[in-house]
Structure formats: C-alpha cells, structure tokens
Write a protein that holds these residues in place. Sequence first.
Motif, PDB file in Angstrom:
ATOM      1  N   ILE A   1       5.036   6.359   4.097  1.00  0.00           N
ATOM      2  CA  ILE A   1       4.798   4.932   3.856  1.00  0.00           C
ATOM      3  C   ILE A   1       6.000   4.291   3.179  1.00  0.00           C
ATOM      4  O   ILE A   1       6.437   3.199   3.561  1.00  0.00           O
ATOM      5  CB  ILE A   1       3.514   4.748   3.011  1.00  0.00           C
ATOM      6  CG1 ILE A   1       2.290   5.185   3.829  1.00  0.00           C
ATOM      7  CG2 ILE A   1       3.361   3.290   2.573  1.00  0.00           C
ATOM      8  CD1 ILE A   1       1.019   5.287   3.011  1.00  0.00           C
TER       9      ILE A   1
ATOM     10  N   ASP B   1      -6.736   3.495   4.211  1.00  0.00           N
ATOM     11  CA  ASP B   1      -6.698   4.903   3.806  1.00  0.00           C
ATOM     12  C   ASP B   1      -8.058   5.308   3.231  1.00  0.00           C
ATOM     13  O   ASP B   1      -8.182   5.574   2.040  1.00  0.00           O
ATOM     14  CB  ASP B   1      -5.584   5.068   2.761  1.00  0.00           C
ATOM     15  CG  ASP B   1      -5.363   6.516   2.371  1.00  0.00           C
ATOM     16  OD1 ASP B   1      -5.807   7.410   3.121  1.00  0.00           O
ATOM     17  OD2 ASP B   1      -4.756   6.751   1.312  1.00  0.00           O
TER      18      ASP B   1
ATOM     19  N   GLY C   1      -0.892   4.894  -3.115  1.00  0.00           N
ATOM     20  CA  GLY C   1      -0.320   4.010  -2.100  1.00  0.00           C
ATOM     21  C   GLY C   1       0.187   2.672  -2.604  1.00  0.00           C
ATOM     22  O   GLY C   1       1.340   2.303  -2.351  1.00  0.00           O
TER      23      GLY C   1
ATOM     24  N   TYR D   1       1.198  -7.243   1.396  1.00  0.00           N
ATOM     25  CA  TYR D   1       0.719  -5.867   1.428  1.00  0.00           C
ATOM     26  C   TYR D   1      -0.789  -5.926   1.184  1.00  0.00           C
ATOM     27  O   TYR D   1      -1.258  -6.646   0.287  1.00  0.00           O
ATOM     28  CB  TYR D   1       1.396  -5.030   0.345  1.00  0.00           C
ATOM     29  CG  TYR D   1       0.873  -3.611   0.244  1.00  0.00           C
ATOM     30  CD1 TYR D   1       1.421  -2.588   1.017  1.00  0.00           C
ATOM     31  CD2 TYR D   1      -0.174  -3.295  -0.621  1.00  0.00           C
ATOM     32  CE1 TYR D   1       0.939  -1.290   0.935  1.00  0.00           C
ATOM     33  CE2 TYR D   1      -0.656  -1.991  -0.713  1.00  0.00           C
ATOM     34  CZ  TYR D   1      -0.102  -1.001   0.060  1.00  0.00           C
ATOM     35  OH  TYR D   1      -0.583   0.278  -0.027  1.00  0.00           O
TER      36      TYR D   1
ATOM     37  N   HIS E   1      -5.081   5.999   8.107  1.00  0.00           N
ATOM     38  CA  HIS E   1      -5.430   7.402   7.852  1.00  0.00           C
ATOM     39  C   HIS E   1      -6.526   7.744   8.861  1.00  0.00           C
ATOM     40  O   HIS E   1      -7.672   7.330   8.719  1.00  0.00           O
ATOM     41  CB  HIS E   1      -5.931   7.510   6.402  1.00  0.00           C
ATOM     42  CG  HIS E   1      -6.579   8.810   6.055  1.00  0.00           C
ATOM     43  ND1 HIS E   1      -6.550   9.311   4.775  1.00  0.00           N
ATOM     44  CD2 HIS E   1      -7.308   9.702   6.762  1.00  0.00           C
ATOM     45  CE1 HIS E   1      -7.219  10.444   4.718  1.00  0.00           C
ATOM     46  NE2 HIS E   1      -7.686  10.697   5.913  1.00  0.00           N
TER      47      HIS E   1
ATOM     48  N   ASP F   1      -4.335  -3.428   0.819  1.00  0.00           N
ATOM     49  CA  ASP F   1      -4.918  -2.093   0.694  1.00  0.00           C
ATOM     50  C   ASP F   1      -6.384  -2.255   0.316  1.00  0.00           C
ATOM     51  O   ASP F   1      -6.705  -2.685  -0.793  1.00  0.00           O
ATOM     52  CB  ASP F   1      -4.186  -1.276  -0.365  1.00  0.00           C
ATOM     53  CG  ASP F   1      -4.551   0.206  -0.325  1.00  0.00           C
ATOM     54  OD1 ASP F   1      -5.680   0.517   0.085  1.00  0.00           O
ATOM     55  OD2 ASP F   1      -3.714   1.041  -0.715  1.00  0.00           O
TER      56      ASP F   1
ATOM     57  N   LEU G   1      -2.569  -1.108   4.649  1.00  0.00           N
ATOM     58  CA  LEU G   1      -2.803   0.327   4.572  1.00  0.00           C
ATOM     59  C   LEU G   1      -4.307   0.564   4.544  1.00  0.00           C
ATOM     60  O   LEU G   1      -4.999   0.079   3.638  1.00  0.00           O
ATOM     61  CB  LEU G   1      -2.161   0.913   3.316  1.00  0.00           C
ATOM     62  CG  LEU G   1      -2.459   2.393   3.027  1.00  0.00           C
ATOM     63  CD1 LEU G   1      -1.922   3.278   4.145  1.00  0.00           C
ATOM     64  CD2 LEU G   1      -1.874   2.817   1.688  1.00  0.00           C
TER      65      LEU G   1
ATOM     66  N   VAL H   1      -1.131   0.665   8.873  1.00  0.00           N
ATOM     67  CA  VAL H   1      -1.010   2.115   8.731  1.00  0.00           C
ATOM     68  C   VAL H   1      -2.413   2.673   8.506  1.00  0.00           C
ATOM     69  O   VAL H   1      -3.125   2.239   7.598  1.00  0.00           O
ATOM     70  CB  VAL H   1      -0.093   2.492   7.550  1.00  0.00           C
ATOM     71  CG1 VAL H   1      -0.040   4.005   7.378  1.00  0.00           C
ATOM     72  CG2 VAL H   1       1.310   1.928   7.767  1.00  0.00           C
TER      73      VAL H   1
ATOM     74  N   LYS I   1       2.143  11.783   2.816  1.00  0.00           N
ATOM     75  CA  LYS I   1       1.675  10.464   3.236  1.00  0.00           C
ATOM     76  C   LYS I   1       2.477   9.351   2.579  1.00  0.00           C
ATOM     77  O   LYS I   1       2.969   8.434   3.265  1.00  0.00           O
ATOM     78  CB  LYS I   1       0.190  10.318   2.891  1.00  0.00           C
ATOM     79  CG  LYS I   1      -0.372   8.927   3.144  1.00  0.00           C
ATOM     80  CD  LYS I   1      -1.857   8.889   2.851  1.00  0.00           C
ATOM     81  CE  LYS I   1      -2.151   9.121   1.386  1.00  0.00           C
ATOM     82  NZ  LYS I   1      -3.597   9.097   1.110  1.00  0.00           N
ATOM     83  N   HIS I   2       2.627   9.424   1.274  1.00  0.00           N
ATOM     84  CA  HIS I   2       3.319   8.352   0.564  1.00  0.00           C
ATOM     85  C   HIS I   2       4.819   8.357   0.851  1.00  0.00           C
ATOM     86  O   HIS I   2       5.464   7.304   0.822  1.00  0.00           O
ATOM     87  CB  HIS I   2       3.035   8.452  -0.929  1.00  0.00           C
ATOM     88  CG  HIS I   2       1.592   8.201  -1.256  1.00  0.00           C
ATOM     89  ND1 HIS I   2       0.968   8.726  -2.354  1.00  0.00           N
ATOM     90  CD2 HIS I   2       0.646   7.484  -0.597  1.00  0.00           C
ATOM     91  CE1 HIS I   2      -0.295   8.341  -2.365  1.00  0.00           C
ATOM     92  NE2 HIS I   2      -0.510   7.597  -1.309  1.00  0.00           N
TER      93      HIS I   2
END
Length: 274
Positions: free
Chosen positions: A32, A145, A74, A52, A171, A54, A143, A169, A28-29
């Motif tokens: 990314i 996730d 991440g 960014y 998951h 998260d 992200l 992105v 996964k990472h």
Amino acid sequence: MSVDAEIVRDPIDDLPAMVVGRWVTEEKHQIIKRYIDASWAARQKFTSQRTYIDLFAGTGRVKVKHTQRFFDGGPLAAWRIAQQKRGTFSDFFVADFNREYLSACDARLTKLGAPVRSIVGRADETIDWIMPQLLRSGLHLALLDPFNAGHLHFAIIEKLSAMPAMDIVVHLSTGDIQRNIAAGLDAEQSPLDNFAPGWRRVVKKQSSKVAMRNAFIRHWRDMVEQVGMRVCETMYPVRNSKGSTMYWLCLISRHSLAEKLWREACQFDTRNLF
C-alpha cells in the motif's frame, strides 16, 4: 481491518493496538505504501480533492503476535508515506464499527496532522456518510480491509465506482471464501451473499473447494466490470508462516496507469521486510 481482537497498549502513546498475525501487516502495508508513493505525481495534479478512505480502520497501530513489534496500521501508514510527497491527501476519511478502535485511530491521525474525519458504524452504512463529501473532480483511494468477506458488501464497491477517478485496494479473503462456499451453496443465507450477490447462480458443486472458490471470484470480478471498473490482473497472495495463502491483495480501478503502478508496487523482495 476491524474485529473483536486481543488489544494491548502501545508503549509509544498508551493507546489501544490490535494484536495481529505477521501476515496481516508487513507485506500488505508495504504494498500500500509503495502504491501511494508511486502515484504521488498523479495525485498532486488533482487540486480539487485527494482523498483516502478506510471503512475498516481499526486502531491505527498493531502489534505482531508473539513479538514485541508494533507497526502502523493502514491509515497511519498511508498518511506517513503521503506526507513525504507534495501530493498528500486533502481529505482523510476513516470509519470502524468499534468506537474504541476508531477513537484511537482518530487520535493518532490527528496528532500527525492528518485532515481526518471519522464516523462509527458498519461499512455498508458509513459509506453513505462519506459519498456526499466526495467531489467528482477529485482523485480518491479507498482501502477495503475487512476481517472476513461477509463484512465487505458489494454495494460499497458499487457506490465508490460512481467517482470517475477512484482506486480501491481490496483485501480479498480467499481463505474465508473457500471455508464457507460449500456450506453456503446449501444454505438459504451465507455471509458470502454480501460480498458477491447472486453467486449461487454461477457456482456449482465441483471437484474441489478451490474450483468453487475460483468460480466465485470470477463472478465477483464480473460484477466489478458491470459497474464500470476492473480488477487488476496482479493479485498479490499474502501467506502465513506455513506458506498458506491467507488472502489476496488486489486493486480495482479503471485506469491503465493505476494498474501499471500497482503491478510495480507488488514487485518487491519480502526478505527485506523481516
């Protein structure tokens, strides 16, 4: 990814690190980081803001179960790879429901010089703290996730989609969806209701859970299109040591260049990772 998990101390900084399965981190990472690296040229053109985001940041570092191997989570992986290029992030937003986890992540990012801003809370709440701080003229990467599908409210994607240049992105926990979908059809409430509201109208009991899962995901993709974005065709399956797909990693965007870069980021030899 945030969840009440086993926690150990990372010998590098003596801060908490989550213990995870191998499939949670390395592939996964790697994808990314490859995507952030590939998109640096586009990012540096946005002088107003490059963010960014998260909402499930966790501790920032993880330990692979049954090993002594520690890896960046991440947010740290994203910041390190961005620092290698001129088009780094001007704003770095992290959030998590667990205060201890977020504190560790914040400390690690601060030590690396990231322009971090953090807030404790559920993702469907912290998004409302982040959105007013985003500029419509900026380029944003989020992200999402979560530990399971129910933690990712569709309203989060809907709110992020208000930004003209937003890549997300995701998951996509196909295993979690498949486990819960049959019981959810007969229940008044299901964790899947958060992820894809109205899914029962289009998902019927079919010959297999896989068929129901596929109908569910088609409904979710249709919802993404209704808010003006698109789930890229390339959806990377992340598998466990037994070869079972744990989840798909996918990109939501509205730009063809983002889809091209994502497709290229997903093409690598996993044999080089381990």
